[in-house]
Design an enzyme around this catalytic site. Structure first.
Site, mmCIF file in Angstrom:
data_model
loop_
_atom_site.group_PDB
_atom_site.id
_atom_site.type_symbol
_atom_site.label_atom_id
_atom_site.label_comp_id
_atom_site.label_asym_id
_atom_site.label_seq_id
_atom_site.Cartn_x
_atom_site.Cartn_y
_atom_site.Cartn_z
ATOM 1 N N CYS A 183 0.849 -1.205 0.000
ATOM 2 C CA CYS A 183 0.000 0.000 0.000
ATOM 3 C C CYS A 183 0.878 1.246 0.000
ATOM 4 C CB CYS A 183 -0.932 -0.009 1.201
ATOM 5 S SG CYS A 183 -1.960 1.474 1.353
ATOM 6 N N CYS A 206 -5.693 -3.720 7.450
ATOM 7 C CA CYS A 206 -6.852 -2.831 7.592
ATOM 8 C C CYS A 206 -8.062 -3.335 6.839
ATOM 9 C CB CYS A 206 -6.500 -1.412 7.154
ATOM 10 S SG CYS A 206 -6.267 -1.209 5.378
#
Lengths: 383, 343
Positions: free
Chosen positions: B93, B189
């Site tokens: 990410c 997440c």
């Protein structure tokens, strides 16, 4: 300088509306259901507001149900009709309905036994395809909901044809129309005549947020969403928002009073904006045929730029516009309306209204081409 | 532009930049559409970030990177597990979303710098950018940034990197920011706490049972429910040998539905996939000493960079394929030198 070109999101409060509703937030505080003089004064204002709304929408006062806004009106229409239906059935909507119609229809299909939800596709301008709609209409249909005009691109829907088809092919069905976007511009008494249920919202008209109404034709079975003290003839429990109702009525009356001149004035500004953008910005195109959209809607797609980035630069330069549908977090989502129209990517909705001036349009015409050029080129010079 | 996750670190990062007199705009990324209760993806976190931006008096935008996050982070994560590898989605990410797409966006929109709430430090020496560990050893996040190079480092700033976590929290509390006491984010997440990794992966790929095979004897000594979830070096579920010693996963072979287990999993070296190796400021010379870290808070291990391999000075717990190895400077162990993914 701020160019506020987002009237379809919320239109500024009209001064006469503020003046009319303010007493009901201050000195005229009574509960309209109270029997004493203070309550009666509030009740009188509420019923006067109801008379006004009814008259301007071509309805009887008893057919007007005050709500907390357009979304509640839409939810009440969809879930209220299905909840009261003698037997469950199909819900037919257009593929470009506002989430306040689409989501309760989907929820009903999920949670109510025997209910299914189908969406009729739209043409390239976003108007419902009547042939495909007709294919979905039969004895099994309980509700047809097609908006009067679309919220994103502003396309007018062929509501009269929808009504004719529905009465012929789906005799059991009730017809609802979300007229939230259309209300500032169209004579709803004419345009929505024949519909069983009509939703409107005050803040699109220059009224306060948190007020709206659902017109429910006499005799239409409706189950309330809010159960309570039996207000609104047992269709919507809860203490009346007198100020909201007065605000709605005053805003609607103001919009209707100046309508013919406003349509001419705003449409000219809208066309000036659209023509300017298409001229000045390579790759800019109107998303729908301008002859088919509301006077205040100017939806434009800009090729080769990220619309999320474009909106940041426009905001920075004082041009307030909208990217279409935002999710709960505030992020832009791929627009189901554009997708249904066969358009990929995003777009920018500039929407004009009663406060819009030529200066604002000129400001936008100065800012937008620069912003698009910035994003299409090497980016913006450092701040 | 400050990337505001809705956590306390990025809240304070924004506050510090405002206090320094910078023109600051907050941006929160919507990365994941699915249900999630933690980390960078929930509506509640966006609300927190927006409210902090309001408290600081700065503009705030929400950017939807859901599509890119799915394609560049979640799908590769799932694919890696399907192949029996152990990916680090936070690093991917950072690599593909925060310090590529978002950094590019910030530049296009005219911002000088992109700030985040990471605990790490960027320094300039002789016109070259250095990436250093954050001041709080317990919260240092240089590992998940170790793949950044000069181009990215030139455009980023980590305002809380010089602070301890306690200082960050007290700063947030002093400013009355609503995120002051918010717990640190922990897990991946996009994976919901209730569903867990197995539930998340199980809805996307087939999970296969596998046999446990002893590394020495070749005998089958047990089984696991899902070979795709086993990490090299893992002890849980691997059982004990007949003499009672703990066993560890030594190798994962998804195609043959086999996990090789052994009593001593330690390794002397790890080869890095050459296509993944990046350097902060030019490569280490072959044979140069360095210090390796193989997980976010792993213990640094002295090593040499030799022929595309990290050769440890003393045997180490194994490095699973897919894990990132961050290399730090031998003489300056706070300075990141480069990184790569274990082959």
């Amino acid at each position: 300088m701020i160019a506020y070109l987002d009237h379809a999101a919320s239109s500024p409060l009209r001064p006469e509306v503020l003046e009319a509703l303010a007493p009901f937030l201050a000195t005229q505080f009574g509960h309209p259901s109270s029997s004493h003089r203070v309550g009666r004064a509030a009740r009188a204002a509420l019923e006067e507001a109801r008379d006004t709304v009814a008259r301007l929408l071509g309805a009887e006062p008893k057919e007007v149900v005050f709500t907390s806004g357009g979304s509640e009106a839409d939810n009440l229409a969809v879930l209220g009709v299905l909840g009261a239906a003698a037997r469950p059935g199909r819900v037919v909507t257009s593929a470009v309905e506002h989430p306040a119609v689409r989501e309760p229809a989907r929820a009903a299909a999920r949670y109510l036994p025997g209910v299914e939800h189908v969406e009729a596709p739209v043409d390239a301008d976003g108007a419902v395809d009547l042939d495909r709609l007709a294919d979905m209409l039969d004895e099994q249909v309980a509700l047809v909901s097609v908006m009067t005009a679309n919220n994103e691109v502003g396309t007018l829907q062929p509501l009269a044809d929808v009504l004719t088809l529905t009465r012929r092919l789906a005799p059991r069905a009730l017809v609802h129309t979300d007229a939230v976007q259309a209300a500032p511009w169209l004579d709803l008494a004419t345009v929505t005549a024949g519909a069983d249920l009509v939703s409107i919202s005050a803040h699109k008209l220059g009224g306060p947020k948190g007020a709206g109404a659902l017109v429910v034709s006499e005799g239409t079975p409706l189950r309330p969403l809010l159960h309570g003290g039996g207000q609104e003839r047992e269709r919507r429990g809860g203490t009346h928002d007198v100020a909201g109702a007065v605000g709605l009525a005053t805003a609607l009356a103001a919009a209707v009073a100046g309508r013919e001149e406003e349509i001419v004035r705003v449409r000219a500004l809208r066309d000036r904006l659209a023509d300017g953008l298409v001229d000045l910005v390579p790759g800019a195109a109107e998303s729908a045929d301008r002859r088919r959209v509301l006077p205040g809607h100017c939806h434009v797609r800009f090729a080769g730029v990220d619309h999320e980035e474009l909106l940041v630069l426009l905001d920075d330069a004082g041009v307030c516009a909208s990217g279409g549908s935002a999710c709960a977090s505030g992020a832009l989502e791929p627009s189901p309306v554009l997708a249904a129209m066969g358009l990929g990517g995003g777009g920018v909705r500039f929407s004009l209204g009663w406060t819009t001036t030529g200066t604002e349009v000129e400001h936008a015409l100065e800012v937008v081409p620069k912003a698009v050029a910035t994003l299409a080129g090497a980016g913006r010079p450092r701040r | 532009m400050v990337a505001m996750s809705g956590g306390v670190d990025s809240s304070v990062a924004a506050a510090l930049l405002v206090a320094d007199g910078h023109e600051v705009v907050g941006a929160t990324l919507k990365l994941w559409g699915g249900p999630s209760d933690s980390g960078c993806c929930s509506v509640a976190d966006v609300d927190d970030a927006r409210r902090v931006a309001q408290q600081l008096g700065i503009a705030h935008h929400v950017f939807n990177f859901t599509e890119q996050f799915g394609a560049q982070v979640v799908e590769p994560y799932v694919d890696a597990h399907a192949r029996g590898r152990t990916p680090n989605p936070c690093i991917e990410c950072n690599r593909h979303v925060k310090f590529d797409l978002l950094l590019e966006r910030a530049r296009r929109l005219g911002f000088d710098l992109l700030a985040t709430g990471h605990h790490a430090r960027v320094a300039v020496e002789d016109g070259r950018y250095r990436l250093r560990r954050g001041a709080d050893p317990a919260k240092d996040q240089s590992y998940v940034l170790s793949m950044l190079g000069q181009a990215a480092l030139a455009g980023v700033v980590f305002p809380v990197g010089a602070l301890t976590k306690a200082e960050v929290r007290s700063h947030a509390a002093a400013l009355g920011l609503r995120t002051a006491a918010k717990p640190d984010s922990q897990d991946v997440c996009f994976i919901h706490g209730v569903e867990g990794r197995q539930g998340f992966l199980g809805r996307r790929i087939d999970l296969h049972p596998a046999t446990l095979v002893d590394a020495g004897t070749g005998e089958t000594v047990g089984s696991v429910d899902a070979v795709e979830l086993v990490t090299v070096g893992q002890r849980r579920g691997m059982g004990h040998s007949t003499d009672g010693a703990r066993r560890y996963a030594v190798a994962v072979d998804v195609s043959r539905r086999r996990v090789v287990v052994g009593a001593d999993p330690s390794v002397g070296e790890v080869a890095l996939d050459p296509t993944t190796v990046t350097w902060v400021d030019g490569p280490l010379p072959d044979g140069a000493p360095a210090v390796a870290q193989v997980s976010a808070h792993g213990r640094p291990a002295p090593c040499r960079w030799t022929g595309g391999r990290v050769v440890f000075e003393a045997p180490q717990r194994p490095v699973a394929p897919g894990q990132t190895v961050a290399l730090y400077h031998d003489g300056d162990p706070d300075a990141v030198v480069g990184a790569g993914v274990a082959a």
